[in-house]
Scaffold this motif. Structure first.
Motif, PDB file in Angstrom:
ATOM      1  N   ALA A 130       0.782  -1.330   0.090  1.00 44.96           N
ATOM      2  CA  ALA A 130       0.061  -0.174  -0.063  1.00 44.96           C
ATOM      3  C   ALA A 130       0.864   1.184   0.050  1.00 44.96           C
ATOM      4  O   ALA A 130       0.432   2.121  -0.756  1.00 44.96           O
ATOM      5  N   THR A 131       1.764   1.144   0.807  1.00 43.76           N
ATOM      6  CA  THR A 131       2.920   2.303   1.035  1.00 43.76           C
ATOM      7  C   THR A 131       3.451   2.638  -0.486  1.00 43.76           C
ATOM      8  O   THR A 131       3.643   3.462  -1.033  1.00 43.76           O
ATOM      9  N   SER A 144       0.890   3.951  -2.899  1.00 49.11           N
ATOM     10  CA  SER A 144       0.720   5.513  -2.632  1.00 49.11           C
ATOM     11  C   SER A 144       1.964   6.145  -3.245  1.00 49.11           C
ATOM     12  O   SER A 144       1.858   7.174  -3.664  1.00 49.11           O
ATOM     13  N   ILE A 145       3.209   5.638  -3.140  1.00 48.30           N
ATOM     14  CA  ILE A 145       4.280   6.259  -3.597  1.00 48.30           C
ATOM     15  C   ILE A 145       4.265   6.160  -4.929  1.00 48.30           C
ATOM     16  O   ILE A 145       4.586   7.286  -5.716  1.00 48.30           O
ATOM     17  N   GLY A 184       1.585   6.330  -6.871  1.00 53.05           N
ATOM     18  CA  GLY A 184       0.471   7.326  -7.591  1.00 53.05           C
ATOM     19  C   GLY A 184       1.237   8.437  -7.319  1.00 53.05           C
ATOM     20  O   GLY A 184       1.003   9.584  -8.279  1.00 53.05           O
ATOM     21  N   GLN A 185       1.745   8.830  -6.231  1.00 46.40           N
ATOM     22  CA  GLN A 185       2.490  10.310  -6.141  1.00 46.40           C
ATOM     23  C   GLN A 185       3.552  10.388  -7.167  1.00 46.40           C
ATOM     24  O   GLN A 185       3.458  11.463  -7.728  1.00 46.40           O
TER      25      GLN A 185
END
Length: 832
Positions: free
Chosen positions: A164-165, A168-169, A171-172
């Protein structure tokens, strides 16, 4: 429509700029994408590794810590404690499973985290990224003796949080990469738009630079195509366009030397006043000049493409040969836009050319409306008199010839009456030619009114008229013709009112009858003219029928008129002198110069015969100048013998007095011969004096101021008044010989002569009697105070030498006619 060179260059510049911008932008975008992907991948891998390491470190930490807690229960085989410790371990969210074995490998505890997804744990295939991290560690019974082993702890650590991290990274990173791409596109736009704009500007400037000389070449080529070779090319380039300009300039120069320009040809054709029409072989108009448009009233667009025959009047269309070549102009009639018909003279010619497109005909049309009008006018003037609107001599002869032929067919006779006004010249001389013309107009109206409509009247000359009438055959028509002539004379004798003046005229009429007096036109007119002249010689205001002997007199008059023209050249004119005598003592005190024509074969011809002929032309002026010169010459010669030859009188005609240079001619003659004007006297008739009195007074005053003496000749035969005589510088009255001739036997003439003498004395004028032929006349004149006379009683007119001899003998002796003028004895009486 083909795109222009500028459009092409702009499109090319736009394409090149856009392509270049796309190429650079695409390459930069590609590089940026690669760099961004590499950076994202490296960043992702680094974070993933770090998370993996952190996860592994945590797993080991958990294993080590839990293993230390499990060492004692394992040694004690305390399964409950083991389960309790393992259960607390499963409470961790990221611990999916825990398995504890003893030293023998027997599983003492094995359980999964109930919070994890059982389906996923059971069925979902796991990849490397989603598989849990397995951490195994041996559990020593004592930390101090790690070599011994009491069991083993194995845990499964979930990677979900790490994923998940990482997600998220990721996507960023993707969002950041998208923002960078937007900034990249904006930057590329800011960079590429100026590039495209610069490319467009450069393309426009390049296109304009290229288009200008090309446009100039196109305009020049168009001018050459239109036939204008006058404007040279401005060659300023050194490239291929410059070579093209050089080539066109050389072509222009050669064409200007060998070809007539279309503009020049159009200018020439439009400058013509004649209409020029070019047609195809079938008569279709191909071109025309401006004169054609003005002539027909149509525009160029209305004429081109139409048939030439459609503009020819229908009445003349069939006679117009469209294809025929007519080097000589032929006449036809054109119809204009307004419906007017215009006669034209049209010449045509074929256009010879090997090129079929140039074949055809060229027509040159000239408006002959004025010529036609002039021809009609000329035909009218050739046949009719403009003043009286009567047939002239030519038309009258034509009509008379037809009438003679008609009378022959009908076996009838025809009478021709020839009429001439008596002394009509006096009207012109007295009142002017306009008054004379008006008199003739009135006369023509009277003749038309008196004669029947069937009578043809013509004006043959100035005041000569003729008319012919049909007569019944085999009858004596002379009485009726005489009555007709008398009617005409009575009508003419009525007063003419001209310029508020009453003018009285008479006429003479001659009558000839066809076929008795002549059978053709010429002879009939000639014989009637001879009869008219016979009437005029008989005093006028009468008529006469033609008789053969009249022709002899007419022929004689015509011969004299023709020979008089050469009399001066042949020196046939002579000047004689009739002496003027003082009746008181018989002395010759002067003379009158008399002109005689010595025609070979005819003898001397008196002035009464040829002076009227000379008056009809300008011969009287030449004759008058001849007399003046001869008299001055004789007088100068006399003065060399006789100091005072006396005063010489000369007759002055109206034509001479009207001559503007007459006074100058007199001065010139006196100066030429060196004689004094006071030695001469000019005799003027009463008619001459009363013609334009205001002007005549001025002329006579000039002559009087010159020193000339002035006398009234033939006094009593004119219509002068005493009040008029007082205005003229007259010094002498000459009693006409018609009064002197019968004064001895006619009491009326005697009374008239006495009155003239008394009037001359009262006016302080010198009185001279003419035509003295007897002693009775001489004594009557002397007894009543007339002291000067001339006539045959004192001798016939003599030559200059004979008069000189008389003057010379008289100067040295007694008066020449002293014996003749001696008073008779008292017992001698004369009848009065």
């Amino acid at each position: 429509m083909m795109p222009s060179l500028k459009s092409k260059y702009l499109l090319l510049a736009l394409g090149m700029g856009a392509g270049l911008a796309l190429l650079v932008g695409g390459f930069a975008y590609y590089e940026h994408r690669i760099d961004s992907a590499d950076i994202a991948r490296l960043t992702y891998a680094t974070v993933e590794q770090k998370l993996e390491d952190d996860l592994e470190a945590r797993g080991k930490s958990v294993v080590n810590v839990t293993g230390a807690l499990l060492a004692s229960p394992l040694v004690a085989h305390n399964n409950a404690a083991i389960a309790s410790i393992a259960g607390r371990l499963l409470e961790e969210q990221d611990i999916e499973r825990v398995e504890i074995t003893d030293a023998r490998g027997v599983v003492l505890f094995s359980a999964s985290n109930p919070l994890s997804d059982p389906a996923r744990n059971a069925a979902a295939p796991r990849g490397p990224a989603l598989d849990p991290l397995v951490v195994t560690n041996s559990i020593p019974p004592d930390i101090a003796a790690p070599a011994q082993r009491t069991g083993a702890l194995k845990i499964w650590v979930s990677r979900a949080q790490m994923q998940a991290t990482l997600a998220s990274i990721g996507g960023q990173l993707e969002k950041q990469q998208g923002s960078q791409l937007k900034r990249m596109r904006a930057t590329l736009a800011r960079v590429t738009l100026p590039v495209v704009l610069l490319a467009l500007i450069g393309g426009f400037l390049l296109a304009r630079r290229r288009a200008r000389p090309i446009s100039a070449l196109i305009r020049s080529a168009d001018r050459i195509g239109e036939g204008d070779y006058t404007s040279p090319f401005a060659v300023a380039r050194r490239d291929e366009l410059g070579e093209l300009q050089h080539a066109l300039e050389r072509m222009r120069q050669k064409l200007s030397e060998t070809t007539i320009t279309k503009n020049y040809l159009d200018t020439v054709l439009n400058s013509l006043s004649d209409a020029v029409i070019v047609t195809s072989p079938d008569g279709i108009i191909k071109s025309c000049n401006e004169a054609t448009q003005r002539l027909l009233g149509y525009g160029d667009a209305d004429l081109v493409g139409k048939s030439l025959c459609s503009y020819i009047d229908e009445a003349h269309r069939s006679a117009f040969d469209l294809g025929g070549e007519a080097p000589e102009a032929r006449e036809t009639v054109l119809r204009t836009a307004s419906g007017q018909t215009i006669p034209v003279s049209m010449a045509s010619s074929s256009i010879a050319s090997l090129d079929p497109q140039f074949e055809g005909n060229i027509y040159v049309a000239r408006n002959i409306t004025e010529r036609k009008r002039a021809e009609r006018r000329i035909r009218y003037l050739a046949r009719y008199d403009t003043l009286t609107k009567m047939p002239n001599r030519m038309q009258f002869q034509h009509l008379l010839q037809q009438a003679i032929a008609r009378s022959r067919r009908n076996q009838q006779s025809l009478a021709l009456l020839y009429l001439d006004l008596d002394r009509f010249k006096d009207v012109n001389d007295t009142f002017g030619h306009s008054a004379g013309d008006r008199t003739l107009e009135i006369l023509s109206e009277r003749l038309t009114r008196v004669l029947s409509k069937d009578t043809v009247i013509g004006r043959l000359a100035g005041d000569e008229f003729a008319m012919f009438v049909d007569l019944p055959a085999d009858l004596d028509n002379r009485p009726s013709l005489g009555a007709l002539a008398r009617t005409l004379l009575d009508e003419i004798s009525r007063a003419f009112y001209v310029n508020e003046q009453e003018v009285y005229l008479t006429a003479s009429v001659g009558i000839a009858i066809c076929p008795y007096d002549a059978e053709n036109t010429i002879d009939l007119i000639r014989n009637a003219d001879a009869a008219m002249y016979h009437s005029k010689q008989n005093g006028g205001n009468t008529w006469a029928f033609y008789v053969p002997h009249m022709n002899a007199a007419a022929v004689e008059r015509l011969m004299l008129k023709s020979k008089l023209r050469r009399a001066l050249e042949r020196d046939e004119l002579v000047v004689l002198y009739q002496s003027k005598v003082d009746l008181r003592d018989g002395r010759v005190v002067g003379a009158e110069a008399l002109l005689r024509w010595r025609l070979p074969g005819h003898g001397d011809i008196s002035p009464s015969q040829f002076i009227p002929l000379a008056e009809e032309s300008s011969l009287i002026l030449d004759i008058g100048e001849f007399v003046l010169d001869r008299v001055c010459s004789d007088y100068k010669r006399w003065q060399s013998t006789v100091a005072q030859p006396g005063r010489i009188a000369m007759n002055l005609s109206l034509r001479q007095l009207k001559q503007s240079s007459f006074i100058a001619r007199c001065r010139s003659a006196f100066r030429k011969h060196g004689v004094s004007p006071t030695s001469f006297e000019l005799e003027v008739t009463e008619t001459t004096l009363m013609t334009e009195p205001a002007r005549t007074i001025g002329l006579l005053n000039e002559l009087y101021a010159l020193g000339l003496h002035l006398a009234i000749d033939d006094f009593g035969t004119g219509y002068s008044s005493l009040s008029a005589l007082q205005q003229f510088p007259i010094g002498t009255l000459k009693i006409d010989q018609s009064f002197v001739r019968d004064l001895a036997v006619d009491s009326n003439d005697a009374a008239l002569v006495r009155t003239i003498i008394d009037m001359g004395k009262s006016l302080e004028l010198e009185v001279i009697a003419e035509g003295v032929e007897s002693r009775e006349q001489l004594e009557f004149l002397r007894r009543h105070g007339c002291f000067y006379a001339q006539g045959r009683l004192f001798g016939e007119p003599m030559e200059a030498q004979r008069l000189l001899n008389i003057l010379a003998s008289q100067a040295s002796g007694s008066p020449y006619h002293a014996a003749l003028c001696t008073p008779p004895p008292r017992h001698v009486k004369f009848n009065h």
